[in-house]
Write a protein that holds these residues in place. Sequence first.
Motif, PDB file in Angstrom:
ATOM      1  N   CYS A  92      -5.061 -22.987  27.463  1.00  0.00           N
ATOM      2  CA  CYS A  92      -4.964 -22.013  26.366  1.00  0.00           C
ATOM      3  C   CYS A  92      -5.924 -22.335  25.228  1.00  0.00           C
ATOM      4  N   ASP A  93      -6.080 -21.358  24.333  1.00  0.00           N
ATOM      5  CA  ASP A  93      -7.066 -21.548  23.251  1.00  0.00           C
ATOM      6  C   ASP A  93      -6.545 -22.379  22.087  1.00  0.00           C
ATOM      7  N   GLY A  94      -5.261 -22.654  22.043  1.00  0.00           N
ATOM      8  CA  GLY A  94      -4.731 -23.532  20.994  1.00  0.00           C
ATOM      9  C   GLY A  94      -3.700 -24.461  21.594  1.00  0.00           C
ATOM     10  N   GLY A  95      -3.758 -25.711  21.254  1.00  0.00           N
ATOM     11  CA  GLY A  95      -2.812 -26.690  21.788  1.00  0.00           C
ATOM     12  C   GLY A  95      -2.346 -27.633  20.700  1.00  0.00           C
TER      13      GLY A  95
ATOM     14  N   GLY B 215      -3.588 -27.160  26.012  1.00  0.00           N
ATOM     15  CA  GLY B 215      -4.550 -26.634  25.054  1.00  0.00           C
ATOM     16  C   GLY B 215      -5.964 -26.921  25.514  1.00  0.00           C
ATOM     17  N   PRO B 216      -6.934 -26.679  24.639  1.00  0.00           N
ATOM     18  CA  PRO B 216      -8.346 -26.787  25.025  1.00  0.00           C
ATOM     19  C   PRO B 216      -8.942 -28.170  24.824  1.00  0.00           C
TER      20      PRO B 216
ATOM     21  N   GLY C 115      -8.328 -31.209  12.493  1.00  0.00           N
ATOM     22  CA  GLY C 115      -9.721 -31.653  12.478  1.00  0.00           C
ATOM     23  C   GLY C 115     -10.185 -32.198  13.814  1.00  0.00           C
ATOM     24  N   PHE C 116      -9.253 -32.556  14.653  1.00  0.00           N
ATOM     25  CA  PHE C 116      -9.603 -33.207  15.909  1.00  0.00           C
ATOM     26  C   PHE C 116     -10.247 -32.212  16.869  1.00  0.00           C
ATOM     27  N   ILE C 117     -11.485 -32.465  17.186  1.00  0.00           N
ATOM     28  CA  ILE C 117     -12.315 -31.660  18.078  1.00  0.00           C
ATOM     29  C   ILE C 117     -12.764 -30.349  17.431  1.00  0.00           C
ATOM     30  N   SER C 118     -12.521 -30.223  16.125  1.00  0.00           N
ATOM     31  CA  SER C 118     -13.229 -29.218  15.322  1.00  0.00           C
ATOM     32  C   SER C 118     -13.124 -27.775  15.795  1.00  0.00           C
ATOM     33  N   HIS C 119     -11.961 -27.402  16.302  1.00  0.00           N
ATOM     34  CA  HIS C 119     -11.731 -25.970  16.508  1.00  0.00           C
ATOM     35  C   HIS C 119     -11.314 -25.366  15.168  1.00  0.00           C
ATOM     36  N   ASP C 120     -11.525 -24.062  15.006  1.00  0.00           N
ATOM     37  CA  ASP C 120     -11.021 -23.409  13.791  1.00  0.00           C
ATOM     38  C   ASP C 120      -9.501 -23.498  13.780  1.00  0.00           C
TER      39      ASP C 120
END
Length: 419
Positions: free
Chosen positions: A310-313, A350-351, A390-395
């Motif tokens: 999924c796009d958020g984890g 998640g991603p 902040g971890f892995i810098s997804h929005d």
Amino acid sequence: MSREAGEFRSENVHDDDLLRLAARYGTPCYVYFAELIEARLAALAAAFGPCVGVSYAVKCNPNPGLLGWLAGRVDGLDISSVGEMRLACRAGWSPAAMSFTGPGKRAAEIAEAIEAGVGELVLESVDEALTADRVARALGRRQRVLVRLAPSEVPKGFGDRMAGRPCAFGIDVETMHEEIPAILALGGLEVVGLHIYSGTQCLVPAAICANWRLFMAIFREVAERHDLAPQKLVFGSGLGIPHFDSDVPLDLGDVADGIRHEFAAFAAEPRFRGARLLLETGRYVVGEAGYFVTRVIRTKQSRGTGFAICDGGMNQHLAASGNFGMVVRRNYRMHRVGGGIPDRPVTVVGPLCTPIDRLGVDVLMPPLAPGDLVAVHASGAYGLTASPVGFISHDPAREILVDRDAARDVSRPPGDLAG
Ligand SMILES: *Cc1c(COP(=O)(O)O)cnc(C)c1O
């Protein structure tokens, strides 16, 4: 839930909203339903009556849109940092309606809070009291304070405990009678009440009542011994919410039935007649009002296990991944938005490039395909704010507040998540 082929309808009344909002605002997103929060506040008011108020613990969800919505609906806010104070001020709250807890307040934070006119500092140690006294005097103020006490026991049934063993929070009841006079002697501080928050995430009415009984006994003992007539007594509520299939939701009526008369008798004692009793709670107010919605990017079969990626984890919802204070990892309740027959186990991840980024392991779900939405329940508290965004810098995930028929994007800018 009907599981007969062909007639399955999702029982989730919010699915139409979740589909629409995910399409409009994008995923991953948190959706908070104001009417559910309103219902919770109404239930608390009905259960305990006008002699008991609610203090909202900002740390469980400091979303400014939500804080603004809560203005006028709860008695006050409990903040755990000046960052939370600033957020709440920007959301329209007056510092006078806030109490400031936390075992590691620095002198500069105490000064900022006092200067802003914070309602009460919640003192967690004599040393902190000395710092606060110095700061208050330097500012020419006499600051209202509550003294936080740490009971020697916490009844069984609390998922998280902040007392009953060595802990960083508050003044141990074993030594309080030696320490409290040292605080009362400080001219820059005015002790206006007492505070206990010793455990949370409890789903057992009898345990919650037993805990509050302990609080009342401590409050009574302190008030008598040190001749106090408190204006405020804070009961860190401990009220829990169901997260897992095995959780039995708390019956608030049972809690109220178990304690109502004792609260009333306590509040009628001469020393406590002028006291406002406050239940301090975060998760019980907003937890079940929120869903975390994440979209399936792709699916994968690996060695017999089906994955939905999924796009958020965990970067957006650490608690649901089991990495936020869960001793044994269990799946938060979740469902496929739009229904379907739950007929197979799937592991929802998640991603992120780490094996701990799992939202659900072997969850019974309808077939999931790319584009589908998964909604994680009871995500209104300790969601985005407790996550390593902040971890892995997804929005960061969007945040949407639904009030009646109006939905508002109440997302915080990516750089603004620390207050
Ligand atoms: C976290 C916290 C709360 C709220 O806890 P919930 O479990 O969200 O109800 C209340 N009071 C204090 C002092 C806290 O630190």
